[in-house]
Design an enzyme around this catalytic site. Structure first.
Site, PDB file in Angstrom:
ATOM      1  CG  ASN A 626      -1.792   1.254   1.313  1.00  0.00           C
ATOM      2  OD1 ASN A 626      -1.342   2.370   1.041  1.00  0.00           O
ATOM      3  ND2 ASN A 626      -3.043   1.079   1.685  1.00  0.00           N
ATOM      4  CB  VAL A 698       8.542  -0.953   4.507  1.00  0.00           C
ATOM      5  CG1 VAL A 698       7.069  -1.062   4.860  1.00  0.00           C
ATOM      6  CG2 VAL A 698       8.927   0.469   4.145  1.00  0.00           C
ATOM      7  N   GLY A 699       8.717  -1.337   7.952  1.00  0.00           N
ATOM      8  CA  GLY A 699       8.351  -0.570   9.147  1.00  0.00           C
ATOM      9  C   GLY A 699       9.500   0.117   9.848  1.00  0.00           C
ATOM     10  CD  GLU A 700      11.989  -2.841  12.810  1.00  0.00           C
ATOM     11  OE1 GLU A 700      11.966  -2.992  14.026  1.00  0.00           O
ATOM     12  OE2 GLU A 700      12.405  -3.726  12.039  1.00  0.00           O
TER      13      GLU A 700
END
Ligand code: FES
Ligand code: FES
Lengths: 744, 177
Positions: A626, A698-700
C-alpha cells in the site's frame, strides 16, 4: 504455475501471483479502513474498554537500584479511602519480556534489579485513590552489599559476549588497516533511546472462572498469551487477549510487561476486573530501553575508496542474564565489502531497566554510526559519498559468501540523489552561509534485515461474495488492516469495500505480530495462501485450471466461462486458513530492505542549533503493498532519525541509577516544528526469496541510517565532526568556526 | 466537594461535575462520561493527546481539574464528527494519512480546529515576523502552532498536508462567497 508449498518457505515463489491477478488493489495508496474510527475518537484502545465494577491499580516503583524490599508498610495505605489491596506477589514481573520470548521474564518483586523497578501494586476503587495510596506507600529496603555497575563503561562493569550475536571474523583487519591507502579508526557513542509510544502501556484483566481475558496494548499477541500464562502458571489455552487498536509500540509492547501481570494477579485476588495503566514516567523508567552504545569503526580502503577491511565493534549493555544485546553490527555484516573484517558486540552487565528492542534494534544505531564513519572515509579519499557507497557493494556477503535476494541500493542512491539535488552539494564544509546559518548536505545508505516469521490467517469467502480476513495480527499504526484487506481483495478479485479485516484477538489464528518489520509480509503471506486455497476451490467449481482463473469485481472468469462469486458459491462459505513459516530461503539468501537518505540542515553559526530543512529518502523493499501506508512508515522512521540525530537521549544519574529524563518534557522526541517536508520515493521491486508476496519489511527501514545523513550534513554545513549522538548545541558549539570570519 | 451547582456542558449536553476534586477534566471525560476519544498520553501537559476545546479555546484537559469548569462549554473530538459523518478536517486526516496508530489523532484534530480559529482571529505565534499583522499561513506557522501535539508515529508532514488542504478549501470558499 501451480506450486505445492509446504508450510515452510523453502524456495522463492517466482510465480509472482499478485502481478497476474486483476483486481488492481494491491499496492494502491488506499486510505486505512480504520481511519474514520481513529479520526473520530471511536477506535477503542487498551484502557478504554468499559467493564462494570472495574478496580484501578497503580504500580509502585523502587527508589533504590539494587537490593531487596524488606517491608511494605501496607496497613496505613489499606486504611486510605477506597483502597482494596496492596500486592507484592512473587509472580509479578521484575523485568520486561523480550520480543518473541513466549515465556515469562524474570519475576519476583522483592528483589530490586534496577532503579524504578516495580515492587508493588496498589488497587483501589478509583484511579485517584489508587494513585494517592501508591504515592503514600512507605517501603523499607536493604541495599545490596555487592552492587553491580551503573555505568557500562565503568571498569567494574562485567563485560560478556552476548548469546544473540556472533562475532564475524575474516582475513586480517590489522594488516588491512596497516596496508590501506586510507584508514579511518573512530569511536562513536549513541545514547539510550525510549520507544515512547504515545499510548502508555495499559491492561484490563478479568477472570471468567479459570479463564483470563486481557484487553491491552501489546504487539505480538500469540507470544503474549504464552508469556502471561507462564507468569501465572496457567494453561495458555485459558488466556484470551484482545487488542484491536494499539497506540504505537516501537518494540516496547513486544513482550508482556508489568502492568499486565499485575492486573491479572489483582483481578484474580479481588474477583473483579482490574485495570492498570502505567503513567508516562513509569513507561519510561521500567518498560524497556534501547541500549546506549560505544562503537569503534575501522575502515581500510585502497586509493580508490574500495574497502579492503572493515571493523565494527560495539559495547552495549543489559541487566545480567538477559539474552538480548543490541545487535549493532547486524547490517554491517552484509552492506559493504572488505573481506578483512571484525564485527563484534559485547554486552556490559549493569543495573538499568531491561534493554530490548526499540524500533529497528541494531540498525537504528549501528547504521547511523557506520554511515557517519563512511562520510569520514569519503572525505579522506576525496570522493563523493554516494560514489563511495557504490564502489563498495559486494557481489556476495563478505566472509559468509551468501547471495543477495535483491538489492535496490544503487537505484535508491541514484534516484534519491537526483530528487534531492545532491549535485548542488559543495563537498567542503563551511561553504554556504545564509544569514546566521551554515547550510550543509549529507547522505547515508539505509539497510535493515528482512525476516519472515511464522504466521497464520483465516480467510472466509462468504456466500454473498464478501470476504472476511481474521488473525490475531495487531495493527500498531503499521497499516495491517489496510494491507491484509488489499492482499485478500487482490487474490479474490474483490473491491476493497467487500473485504472486512478483523484483527487483534487471540481467539483468531495466530498472526506474526507486529515487530521487526515482519508483520506485513508474514501475516500477509498467510492471507495470500488462504486465498490461494479458496481460488483452487473456486476454479474447481467453475471447471477450470486454477492458473486460468480470473477473479475481478466479484466475478470468476476463465475463457468463455463466467459466473458471479455468489452464484458459484451456491449459498456456501469457503473457509481456509493459510500458514507460513520461515524455511530455506532464509538461509540461502541475504535478505534486506535498502534505501538512501539525503538531508539538508542549517546550523546556527552562534548557538550551534541544528534545524533539518529538508530530507529525501528512497527505499526499495520488494513489492509495495500500500503506497500510502508504506510511505507513512518511511516518513515515521525518518522522523525518528531526526530525533536520534538531534535530541533523543536517555540520561541516567550515575550516582543512584535513576533515569533523569523520564517523561516527554525531558526526553525530546521530534515535534511538528522539528520536522520539515520529507520526500519519500518508493522503488518498485520484486523479491521472491523474501515472501510469496514478493514484499519485504518496511516498518523500520526509514530510521536505519537516517541520523547518519543528518550528522554528515552538520559536518558539511559547519565542519563539526561529532561522534557523540545526539548532536545537541553544547556539542556543536566548540567545533564551530569563527562566526565572523569571511566565508571561503 | 463540588458545589451542587457545578455543571458543565459537554458536546451540547449538560453534566454535573465530579465530586472528587482530584479528578482531571481528562479523566472526567474519559471515565465518567465515557468520551474516550480524548486520549491520555502523559497526564502532564507534555503531549497534547488530551486536547479539548473549552469555550472554543484548546487546552490540555489533563492539566485542568474538572471542578474548575463550572459553567464551561466543552467540546471533544466526538462533537467534531462521527466515523460515518466526518468533518472536512477529519476527512483530510484520512486521505493524507495524517496518523498511524491514531492515538495522538483526536488531540491533533481538536488542536488544529482551535488553531484555525486562532489564525482567523489574527493571533501571532513565536515565528510570526510581524506580531501585529495578520499571520501568513505558512508551513512554518502551522508547524509552530501545532508543536504542542506530539506524534511518535511521525505523521507530522502528513498532518500539515491535511491542514493545508482544509485551509486552502476554506480560503477558496471564502473567495467564492
Ligand atoms: S495527556 Fe495531556 S498533554 Fe499529554
Ligand atoms: S499517530 Fe501514533 S502517535 Fe500520532
Amino acid at each position: 504455475m501451480s506450486r505445492t508449498d509446504t508450510v515452510t518457505y523453502d524456495s522463492p515463489d517466482t510465480r509472482n501471483l499478485l502481478d497476474h491477478t486483476r483486481q488492481g488493489v494491491i499496492g494502491k495508496p488506499l486510505d486505512r479502513p480504520e481511519g474514520p474510527l481513529k479520526v473520530s475518537g471511536s477506535a477503542t484502545y487498551s484502557a478504554e474498554w468499559k467493564f462494570d465494577d472495574c478496580a484501578e491499580g497503580v504500580l509502585v516503583l523502587a527508589t533504590i537500584a539494587q537490593g531487596t524490599v524488606q517491608r511494605l508498610h501496607k496497613q496505613r495505605v489499606l486504611d486510605m479511602p477506597g483502597v482494596l489491596a496492596v500486592l507484592a506477589d512473587e509472580a509479578m514481573t521484575r523485568r520486561s519480556t523480550q520480543g518473541t520470548a513466549g515465556e515469562a521474564p524474570v519475576q519476583g518483586v522483592h528483589t530490586v534489579d534496577y532503579f524504578a523497578q516495580p515492587i508493588a501494586l496498589v488497587v483501589a476503587e478509583t484511579f485517584e485513590q489508587a494513585r494517592d495510596a501508591a504515592l503514600a506507600l512507605e517501603v523499607d529496603y536493604v541495599e545490596s552489599k555487592s552492587p553491580i555497575a551503573l555505568d557500562p563503561e565503568s571498569p567494574d562493569a562485567e563485560v560478556e559476549d552476548p548469546d544473540n550475536s556472533e562475532t564475524v571474523e575474516g582475513g586480517d583487519l590489522e594488516k588491512a588497516m596497516h596496508d590501506a591507502a586510507f584508514a579511518i579508526d573512530v569511536e562513536y557513542r549513541t545514547p539510550g533511546h525510549a520507544s515512547a509510544a504515545m499510548e502508555p502501556h495499559a491492561t484490563i484483566a478479568q477472570w471468567h472462572g479459570d479463564r483470563l481475558e486481557l484487553h491491552g496494548s501489546y504487539q505480538m499477541l500469540a507470544y503474549n498469551v504464552k508469556e502471561i500464562a507462564d507468569c501465572l502458571s496457567i494453561d495458555p489455552e485459558k488466556v484470551r487477549i484482545i487488542a484491536p487498536y494499539v497506540g504505537g509500540g516501537f518494540g516496547s509492547k513486544l513482550g508482556i510487561t508489568h502492568e499486565a501481570v499485575a492486573a491479572a494477579i489483582a483481578a484474580r485476588q479481588l474477583k473483579r476486573p482490574v485495570r492498570v495503566v502505567m503513567s508516562r514516567q513509569q513507561v519510561f523508567e521500567t518498560v524497556m530501553r534501547r541500549s546506549e552504545t560505544r562503537q569503534r569503526v575501522r575502515l581500510a580502503s585502497d586509493a580508490s575508496g574500495k574497502l579492503i577491511g572493515l571493523g565494527h565493534e560495539a559495547l552495549v549493555s543489559n541487566l545480567p542474564d538477559e539474552e538480548f544485546a543490541e545487535p549493532v553490527t547486524q547490517a554491517t555484516e552484509f552492506l559493504y565489502g572488505g573481506e578483512n573484517r571484525l564485527l563484534k558486540v559485547e554486552v556490559a552487565r549493569i543495573s538499568r531497566m531491561t534493554a530490548g528492542s526499540v524500533r529497528a534494534p541494531g540498525e537504528a544505531v549501528g547504521m547511523q554510526v557506520l554511515e557517519a564513519a563512511m562520510d569520514e572515509l569519503a572525505e579522506a579519499v576525496d570522493i563523493d559519498p554516494v560514489e563511495l557507497r557504490k564502489r563498495n557493494l559486494p557481489a556476495k556477503v563478505p566472509v559468509e559468501g551468501t547471495a543477495y535476494s535483491s538489492r535496490m541500493l544503487v537505484e535508491a542512491l541514484d534516484q534519491g540523489a537526483e530528487a534531492f539535488g545532491w549535485d548542488q552539494r559543495r563537498p567542503r564544509p563551511c561553504q554556504t552561509r545564509e544569514g546566521d546559518w551554515w547550510i550543509g548536505m549529507g547522505m547515508a545508505s539505509a539497510a535493515r534485515v528482512n525476516m519472515l516469521v511464522p504466521a497464520e490467517a483465516r480467510v472466509t469467502l462468504k456466500a454473498d461474495g464478501a470476504a472476511l480476513v481474521e488473525t490475531d495480527q495487531t495493527d500498531i499504526g503499521t497499516g495491517s488492516y489496510a494491507i491484509l484487506g488489499q492482499i485478500a481483495g487482490e487474490m479474490l478479485g474483490l473491491p476493497i469495500d467487500r473485504v472486512n479485516v478483523v484483527l487483534g484477538d487471540t481467539s483468531l489464528p495466530a498472526g506474526a505480530g507486529s515487530g521487526g518489520s515482519f508483520g506485513a509480509i508474514s501475516t500477509g503471506s498467510a492471507v495470500m495462501r488462504a486465498c490461494e486455497a479458496i481460488r483452487t476451490t473456486l476454479s474447481e467449481a467453475l471447471g477450470c485450471d486454477t492458473d486460468a482463473l480470473d477473479l475481478k469485481d466479484g466475478t470468476a472468469t476463465s475463457g468463455d466461462l463466467s459466473q458471479s462469486l455468489s452464484d458459484l458459491l451456491g449459498g456456501n462459505d469457503i473457509v481456509e486458513t493459510g500458514k507460513i513459516e520461515p524455511g530455506k530461503t532464509a538461509e540461502d539468501f541475504s535478505q534486506a530492505s535498502y534505501g538512501a537518505f539525503f538531508a539538508e540542515v542549517a546550523v546556527h553559526a552562534f548557538t550551534g542549533e541544528t534545524r533539518v530543512r529538508r530530507m529525501t529518502g528512497a527505499f526499495g523493499f520488494g513489492r509495495v503493498l500500500n503506497a500510502k501506508t508504506a510511505r507513512s512508515q518511511c516518513l515515521g522512521g525518518m522522523v525518528w532519525g531526526i530525533g536520534s540525530a538531534l535530541t533523543e537521549e536517555l540520561a541516567f544519574d550515575l550516582r543512584d541509577g535513576h533515569l533523569v529524563n523520564h517523561d516527554l518534557a525531558e526526553y525530546h522526541v521530534p515535534v511538528h516544528a522539528d520536522v520539515p517536508a520529507i520526500e519519500v520515493i518508493l522503488l518498485e521491486e520484486r523479491d521472491a526469496a523474501a515472501s510469496p508476496l514478493q514484499a519485504k519489511g518496511v516498518g523500520e527501514l526509514g530510521i536505519c541510517g537516517a541520523a547518519g545523513a543528518i550528522t554528515n550534513a552538520i559536518y558539511n554545513a559547519c565542519g563539526a565532526r561529532l561522534r557523540n549522538f545526539p548532536m545537541t548545541l553544547d556539542k556543536v558549539i566548540p567545533h564551530l568556526p569563527d562566526p565572523f570570519a569571511e566565508v571561503a | 466537594m463540588a458545589l451542587p451547582m457545578s455543571r458543565a456542558s459537554v458536546n451540547g449536553t449538560d453534566h454535573a461535575l465530579p465530586a472528587d476534586p482530584r479528578r482531571t477534566l481528562l479523566d472526567w471525560l474519559r471515565e465518567d462520561l465515557g468520551l474516550t476519544g480524548t486520549k491520555k498520553g502523559c497526564d502532564h501537559g507534555q503531549c497534547g493527546a488530551c486536547t479539548v476545546l473549552v469555550d472554543g479555546r484548546r487546552i490540555n484537559s489533563c492539566l485542568s481539574l474538572a471542578q474548575l469548569h463550572d459553567g464551561d462549554t466543552i467540546e471533544t473530538i466526538e462533537s467534531i464528527g462521527s466515523a460515518d459523518n466526518l468533518s472536512p478536517l477529519q476527512k483530510a486526516f484520512v486521505t493524507h494519512d495524517g496518523f498511524q496508530c491514531g492515538y495522538c489523532t483526536p488531540g491533533q484534530i481538536c488542536s488544529a480546529k482551535a488553531m484555525m480559529q486562532e489564525l482567523s482571529e489574527g493571533w501571532a505565534s513565536a515565528v510570526s515576523d510581524d506580531v501585529t499583522a495578520a499571520p501568513d499561513i505558512t508551513r512554518e506557522e502551522l508547524r509552530e502552532r501545532m508543536s504542542g501535539n506530539l506524534c511518535r508515529c511521525g505523521a507530522y508532514s502528513n498532518i500539515i498536508a491535511a491542514l493545508e488542504e482544509v485551509l486552502a478549501d476554506a480560503a477558496s470558499e471564502r473567495a467564492d462567497a
